[in-house]
Design a protein around this motif. Structure first.
Motif, PDB file in Angstrom:
ATOM      1  N   GLU A  30       0.836  -1.209   0.000  1.00  0.00           N
ATOM      2  CA  GLU A  30       0.000   0.000   0.000  1.00  0.00           C
ATOM      3  C   GLU A  30       0.867   1.254   0.000  1.00  0.00           C
ATOM      4  O   GLU A  30       0.560   2.229  -0.689  1.00  0.00           O
ATOM      5  CB  GLU A  30      -0.920   0.025   1.228  1.00  0.00           C
ATOM      6  CG  GLU A  30      -2.165  -0.801   1.101  1.00  0.00           C
ATOM      7  CD  GLU A  30      -3.034  -0.697   2.351  1.00  0.00           C
ATOM      8  OE1 GLU A  30      -3.140   0.408   2.929  1.00  0.00           O
ATOM      9  OE2 GLU A  30      -3.596  -1.725   2.746  1.00  0.00           O
ATOM     10  N   VAL A  31       1.937   1.234   0.786  1.00  0.00           N
ATOM     11  CA  VAL A  31       2.855   2.373   0.843  1.00  0.00           C
ATOM     12  C   VAL A  31       3.485   2.595  -0.529  1.00  0.00           C
ATOM     13  O   VAL A  31       3.521   3.717  -1.038  1.00  0.00           O
ATOM     14  CB  VAL A  31       3.936   2.170   1.930  1.00  0.00           C
ATOM     15  CG1 VAL A  31       5.026   3.224   1.826  1.00  0.00           C
ATOM     16  CG2 VAL A  31       3.304   2.180   3.312  1.00  0.00           C
ATOM     17  N   GLU A  36       3.890   5.628  -5.453  1.00  0.00           N
ATOM     18  CA  GLU A  36       3.912   5.540  -6.920  1.00  0.00           C
ATOM     19  C   GLU A  36       2.841   6.449  -7.526  1.00  0.00           C
ATOM     20  O   GLU A  36       3.084   7.150  -8.513  1.00  0.00           O
ATOM     21  CB  GLU A  36       3.687   4.102  -7.376  1.00  0.00           C
ATOM     22  CG  GLU A  36       3.702   3.945  -8.885  1.00  0.00           C
ATOM     23  CD  GLU A  36       3.503   2.507  -9.329  1.00  0.00           C
ATOM     24  OE1 GLU A  36       4.070   2.136 -10.373  1.00  0.00           O
ATOM     25  OE2 GLU A  36       2.765   1.764  -8.649  1.00  0.00           O
ATOM     26  N   SER A  37       1.663   6.456  -6.926  1.00  0.00           N
ATOM     27  CA  SER A  37       0.576   7.313  -7.395  1.00  0.00           C
ATOM     28  C   SER A  37       0.973   8.790  -7.308  1.00  0.00           C
ATOM     29  O   SER A  37       0.747   9.558  -8.243  1.00  0.00           O
ATOM     30  CB  SER A  37      -0.681   7.044  -6.565  1.00  0.00           C
ATOM     31  OG  SER A  37      -1.685   7.962  -6.876  1.00  0.00           O
ATOM     32  N   GLN A  38       1.585   9.174  -6.185  1.00  0.00           N
ATOM     33  CA  GLN A  38       2.050  10.550  -6.026  1.00  0.00           C
ATOM     34  C   GLN A  38       3.104  10.891  -7.081  1.00  0.00           C
ATOM     35  O   GLN A  38       3.094  11.980  -7.652  1.00  0.00           O
ATOM     36  CB  GLN A  38       2.635  10.762  -4.628  1.00  0.00           C
ATOM     37  CG  GLN A  38       1.625  10.708  -3.512  1.00  0.00           C
ATOM     38  CD  GLN A  38       2.317  10.806  -2.154  1.00  0.00           C
ATOM     39  OE1 GLN A  38       3.284  11.530  -1.995  1.00  0.00           O
ATOM     40  NE2 GLN A  38       1.814  10.068  -1.178  1.00  0.00           N
ATOM     41  N   TYR A  39       4.007   9.947  -7.318  1.00  0.00           N
ATOM     42  CA  TYR A  39       5.075  10.145  -8.305  1.00  0.00           C
ATOM     43  C   TYR A  39       4.483  10.360  -9.700  1.00  0.00           C
ATOM     44  O   TYR A  39       4.877  11.277 -10.425  1.00  0.00           O
ATOM     45  CB  TYR A  39       6.012   8.935  -8.295  1.00  0.00           C
ATOM     46  CG  TYR A  39       7.065   8.952  -9.371  1.00  0.00           C
ATOM     47  CD1 TYR A  39       8.185   9.768  -9.266  1.00  0.00           C
ATOM     48  CD2 TYR A  39       6.951   8.130 -10.495  1.00  0.00           C
ATOM     49  CE1 TYR A  39       9.158   9.776 -10.249  1.00  0.00           C
ATOM     50  CE2 TYR A  39       7.921   8.136 -11.487  1.00  0.00           C
ATOM     51  CZ  TYR A  39       9.018   8.954 -11.360  1.00  0.00           C
ATOM     52  OH  TYR A  39       9.976   8.966 -12.340  1.00  0.00           O
ATOM     53  N   LYS A  40       3.538   9.527 -10.065  1.00  0.00           N
ATOM     54  CA  LYS A  40       2.946   9.604 -11.402  1.00  0.00           C
ATOM     55  C   LYS A  40       2.109  10.872 -11.599  1.00  0.00           C
ATOM     56  O   LYS A  40       1.894  11.289 -12.743  1.00  0.00           O
ATOM     57  CB  LYS A  40       2.100   8.367 -11.677  1.00  0.00           C
ATOM     58  CG  LYS A  40       2.961   7.130 -11.919  1.00  0.00           C
ATOM     59  CD  LYS A  40       2.127   5.906 -12.220  1.00  0.00           C
ATOM     60  CE  LYS A  40       3.035   4.734 -12.569  1.00  0.00           C
ATOM     61  NZ  LYS A  40       2.261   3.532 -12.881  1.00  0.00           N
ATOM     62  N   MET A  52      10.239  13.830  -5.782  1.00  0.00           N
ATOM     63  CA  MET A  52       9.375  12.669  -5.561  1.00  0.00           C
ATOM     64  C   MET A  52      10.067  11.381  -6.018  1.00  0.00           C
ATOM     65  O   MET A  52       9.870  10.319  -5.425  1.00  0.00           O
ATOM     66  CB  MET A  52       8.050  12.873  -6.311  1.00  0.00           C
ATOM     67  CG  MET A  52       6.956  11.961  -5.881  1.00  0.00           C
ATOM     68  SD  MET A  52       6.488  12.328  -4.174  1.00  0.00           S
ATOM     69  CE  MET A  52       6.050  10.704  -3.643  1.00  0.00           C
ATOM     70  N   ALA A  53      10.905  11.491  -7.050  1.00  0.00           N
ATOM     71  CA  ALA A  53      11.639  10.323  -7.549  1.00  0.00           C
ATOM     72  C   ALA A  53      12.550   9.751  -6.465  1.00  0.00           C
ATOM     73  O   ALA A  53      12.685   8.530  -6.339  1.00  0.00           O
ATOM     74  CB  ALA A  53      12.460  10.692  -8.780  1.00  0.00           C
TER      75      ALA A  53
END
Length: 189
Positions: A30-31, A36-40, A52-53
């Motif tokens: 989940e983390v 990953e969602s935030q990054y994308k 974010m990377a």
């Protein structure tokens, strides 16, 4: 029947461990998914994406998705070096240097920390400079060069003291203090 009573505690503890591990795995995934969602959501080749990377790559690395972490870092480094401000490249190079060290790829680690230092000299961002000093200290300590590591950590603290107060800065300060505490604790053993 006696055998059933004898193995019952073992079965219970085994089942409990299974469900705890399953829950831990689900939480860890989940983390990763959240970050990953935030990054994308960030725009490619932007300062927000570079920062974010680093977070995304560290999360992947510590959740045993190391190759994907290295790829994320390499992709973002390739673009961050084109920015006039070296803070993003220095940050990403410092992370990849630590990750290479953890993978026992010491030559790549040494090369990348030198690049982190190079780009940290091309920014006025004290937080980025502090992070590179922290990474240098972290690497020095793991190479059994504790005195050198302490010097780098103290330099990192000086840069963080000049940085605006933020959650990121406070977290990084805590990491430096943790490292210094560990060094001093080992000297008392």
């Amino acid at each position: 029947m006696k055998l059933l009573y004898a193995i019952k505690p073992f079965l219970q503890s085994t089942l409990l461990m299974f469900f705890l591990l399953l829950g831990s795995f689900n939480y860890a995934q989940e983390v990763v998914d959240n970050i990953e969602s935030q990054y994308k959501k960030t725009t490619q080749n932007t300062p927000e994406r570079f920062l974010m990377a680093g977070k995304y790559a560290q999360t992947l690395f510590y959740n045993d998705q190391k190759e994907k972490a290295f790829n994320i870092l390499r992709q973002n480094i390739a673009f961050s070096v084109n920015y006039e401000d070296g803070q993003y490249a220095s940050f990403l190079y410092a992370i990849i240097a630590i990750n290479h060290y953890l993978e026992k790829n010491y030559q790549a680690s040494d090369n990348n920390i030198l690049k982190a230092v190079y780009y940290s000299e091309r920014t006025n961002n004290n937080n980025a400079k502090g992070y590179v000093k922290y990474a240098q200290g972290w690497l020095s300590v793991r190479k059994n060069k504790e005195a050198e590591g302490v010097k780098f950590f103290i330099d990192a603290l000086k840069y963080y003291d000049k940085s605006p107060s933020s959650t990121v800065t406070l977290t990084r300060l805590a990491s430096v203090y943790t490292e210094l505490t560990s060094i001093y604790a080992n000297q008392n053993d």
